[in-house]
Design an enzyme around this catalytic site. Sequence first.
Site, PDB file in Angstrom:
ATOM      1  N   HIS A  17      -0.245  -1.425   4.965  1.00  0.00           N
ATOM      2  CA  HIS A  17       1.053  -0.744   4.834  1.00  0.00           C
ATOM      3  C   HIS A  17       2.039  -1.727   4.221  1.00  0.00           C
ATOM      4  O   HIS A  17       2.721  -2.476   4.927  1.00  0.00           O
ATOM      5  CB  HIS A  17       1.524  -0.247   6.208  1.00  0.00           C
ATOM      6  CG  HIS A  17       2.777   0.578   6.166  1.00  0.00           C
ATOM      7  ND1 HIS A  17       3.058   1.554   7.091  1.00  0.00           N
ATOM      8  CD2 HIS A  17       3.823   0.591   5.308  1.00  0.00           C
ATOM      9  CE1 HIS A  17       4.225   2.111   6.821  1.00  0.00           C
ATOM     10  NE2 HIS A  17       4.714   1.529   5.727  1.00  0.00           N
ATOM     11  N   HIS A  19       4.722  -1.836   0.773  1.00  0.00           N
ATOM     12  CA  HIS A  19       5.299  -1.260  -0.451  1.00  0.00           C
ATOM     13  C   HIS A  19       5.503  -2.409  -1.427  1.00  0.00           C
ATOM     14  O   HIS A  19       6.226  -3.356  -1.100  1.00  0.00           O
ATOM     15  CB  HIS A  19       6.636  -0.595  -0.137  1.00  0.00           C
ATOM     16  CG  HIS A  19       6.516   0.489   0.899  1.00  0.00           C
ATOM     17  ND1 HIS A  19       6.402   1.815   0.573  1.00  0.00           N
ATOM     18  CD2 HIS A  19       6.450   0.425   2.267  1.00  0.00           C
ATOM     19  CE1 HIS A  19       6.296   2.539   1.687  1.00  0.00           C
ATOM     20  NE2 HIS A  19       6.311   1.718   2.734  1.00  0.00           N
ATOM     21  N   HIS A 197       3.513   8.530   5.546  1.00  0.00           N
ATOM     22  CA  HIS A 197       4.425   8.039   6.564  1.00  0.00           C
ATOM     23  C   HIS A 197       4.774   9.234   7.462  1.00  0.00           C
ATOM     24  O   HIS A 197       5.154  10.298   6.962  1.00  0.00           O
ATOM     25  CB  HIS A 197       5.723   7.528   5.938  1.00  0.00           C
ATOM     26  CG  HIS A 197       5.620   6.183   5.274  1.00  0.00           C
ATOM     27  ND1 HIS A 197       4.695   5.881   4.327  1.00  0.00           N
ATOM     28  CD2 HIS A 197       6.370   5.050   5.444  1.00  0.00           C
ATOM     29  CE1 HIS A 197       4.860   4.634   3.932  1.00  0.00           C
ATOM     30  NE2 HIS A 197       5.875   4.097   4.594  1.00  0.00           N
ATOM     31  N   GLU A 200       7.882   7.808  12.025  1.00  0.00           N
ATOM     32  CA  GLU A 200       8.706   6.579  12.009  1.00  0.00           C
ATOM     33  C   GLU A 200      10.068   6.996  12.564  1.00  0.00           C
ATOM     34  O   GLU A 200      10.395   6.685  13.695  1.00  0.00           O
ATOM     35  CB  GLU A 200       8.816   6.029  10.579  1.00  0.00           C
ATOM     36  CG  GLU A 200       9.663   4.753  10.473  1.00  0.00           C
ATOM     37  CD  GLU A 200       9.911   4.295   9.026  1.00  0.00           C
ATOM     38  OE1 GLU A 200       9.749   5.112   8.095  1.00  0.00           O
ATOM     39  OE2 GLU A 200      10.295   3.118   8.843  1.00  0.00           O
ATOM     40  N   ASP A 278       5.082  -3.636   5.751  1.00  0.00           N
ATOM     41  CA  ASP A 278       5.998  -2.624   5.206  1.00  0.00           C
ATOM     42  C   ASP A 278       6.756  -3.157   3.978  1.00  0.00           C
ATOM     43  O   ASP A 278       6.302  -2.953   2.856  1.00  0.00           O
ATOM     44  CB  ASP A 278       6.961  -2.122   6.296  1.00  0.00           C
ATOM     45  CG  ASP A 278       7.416  -0.684   6.070  1.00  0.00           C
ATOM     46  OD1 ASP A 278       6.951  -0.058   5.097  1.00  0.00           O
ATOM     47  OD2 ASP A 278       8.228  -0.172   6.861  1.00  0.00           O
ATOM     48  N   ASP A 279       7.907  -3.801   4.192  1.00  0.00           N
ATOM     49  CA  ASP A 279       8.732  -4.319   3.091  1.00  0.00           C
ATOM     50  C   ASP A 279       9.120  -5.759   3.445  1.00  0.00           C
ATOM     51  O   ASP A 279      10.262  -6.034   3.829  1.00  0.00           O
ATOM     52  CB  ASP A 279       9.985  -3.443   2.936  1.00  0.00           C
ATOM     53  CG  ASP A 279       9.618  -1.996   2.663  1.00  0.00           C
ATOM     54  OD1 ASP A 279       9.241  -1.699   1.516  1.00  0.00           O
ATOM     55  OD2 ASP A 279       9.668  -1.178   3.604  1.00  0.00           O
TER      56      ASP A 279
HETATM   57  N1  HPA Z   1       9.637   4.310   5.423  1.00  0.00           N
HETATM   58  C1  HPA Z   1       9.753   5.212   4.458  1.00  0.00           C
HETATM   59  N2  HPA Z   1       9.835   4.884   3.183  1.00  0.00           N
HETATM   60  C2  HPA Z   1       9.748   3.602   2.852  1.00  0.00           C
HETATM   61  C3  HPA Z   1       9.630   2.630   3.811  1.00  0.00           C
HETATM   62  C4  HPA Z   1       9.549   3.000   5.168  1.00  0.00           C
HETATM   63  O1  HPA Z   1       9.424   2.193   6.114  1.00  0.00           O
HETATM   64  N3  HPA Z   1       9.580   1.453   3.152  1.00  0.00           N
HETATM   65  C5  HPA Z   1       9.671   1.723   1.833  1.00  0.00           C
HETATM   66  N4  HPA Z   1       9.772   3.028   1.645  1.00  0.00           N
HETATM   67 ZN    ZN Z   2       6.445   2.054   4.729  1.00  0.00          ZN
END
Ligand code: HPA
Ligand code: ZN
Length: 334
Positions: A17, A19, A197, A200, A278-279
């Site tokens: 996971h 991006h 996703h 969340e 994630d990021d």
């Molecule tokens: N959630 C949804 N979209 C996203 C995320 C996330 O954590 N990170 C980058 N795009």
């Molecule tokens: Zn994500």
Amino acid sequence: MPDLDALIHAIPKAELHLHIEGTLEPGLMFELARRNRVTLAYDSVDAVRRAYVFSDLQSFLDIYYAACSVLRLEQDFYDLAWAYLERAAAQNVQRAEIFFDPQTHTHRGVPLEAVTSGLHRALQDGQDRFGISSALILCFLRHLSADSAMSTLREALHYRHAFIAVGLDSSEVGHPPEKFRAVFETALGEGLLTVAHAGEEGPPAYVWQALDALHVRRVDHGVRCLEDPALVERLVAEQIPLTVCPLSNVKLRVVPTLARHPLKQMLERGLRATVNSDDPAYFGGYVEDNLRAAGAALDLSRDDVVTLARNSFEASFLPSEDKLRILQQLEATV
Ligand code: HPA
Ligand code: ZN
């Protein structure tokens, strides 16, 4: 916990996971801005870092999409992915399944070909240079229409060799998986795998929909599944992997603190959780950093850490013979 940290570093890991746009570190952001003559809203790397305080998912996405304006040419996408692979190699990541958001770029006039070929070329070089096996997952922006997703998919099928799966990201609440049923059906018909996703910020109902309407192989995040015992039961029974991102969840205030993150509870309930970043350029760390932080805050045992690494390979889209080989290597390390 030096012993646990040494184990976390040494074991082979899969990142499921991530991006790629979320790996844009401020240093590279400034370099690309200079190269492409793009004006940023910040005047220094420190100012960028100071801006990274988020109240929820949307407050992050606004900053994240704005930063993507520095990415214009094929070489920019190559450099972005290459910078990630260097970090991944340093953390013993052996497999990376990487999201990219084509609409973030095509909507600014960047050709899809520049995006896919820059990323794809870097991943091939990463295999040769670092031995990192990797694959791309094309994500649709769920705040845009299903028609936009469908035309993105159709165009992307010209580069079918470059990605193995489709996913769904961006603003979750108000954009249920159901909205993308037809697009995912088309993708499945093309032999693509599916992920999304869900859970969340969105409710457990979105996780059910991701499973039933989009036929996902994994749920990205999924932490809100714990609010629905019947959903937990299903995820456990079917061993559906959840790609959990602890530092992201704290930064985007999905959980109040890392010490209150449900990761350990998820493992105890028999959910197939994995830890991911994630990021990482925005949330404070890559996969090893996530494991270390979660390990310390939640008092994870060595067995928990090994389970998480094992889960990451079992949940990956690697061919089964590759999974087996890496799992044997993992057992030999511990
Ligand atoms: N959630 C949804 N979209 C996203 C995320 C996330 O954590 N990170 C980058 N795009
Ligand atoms: Zn994500």
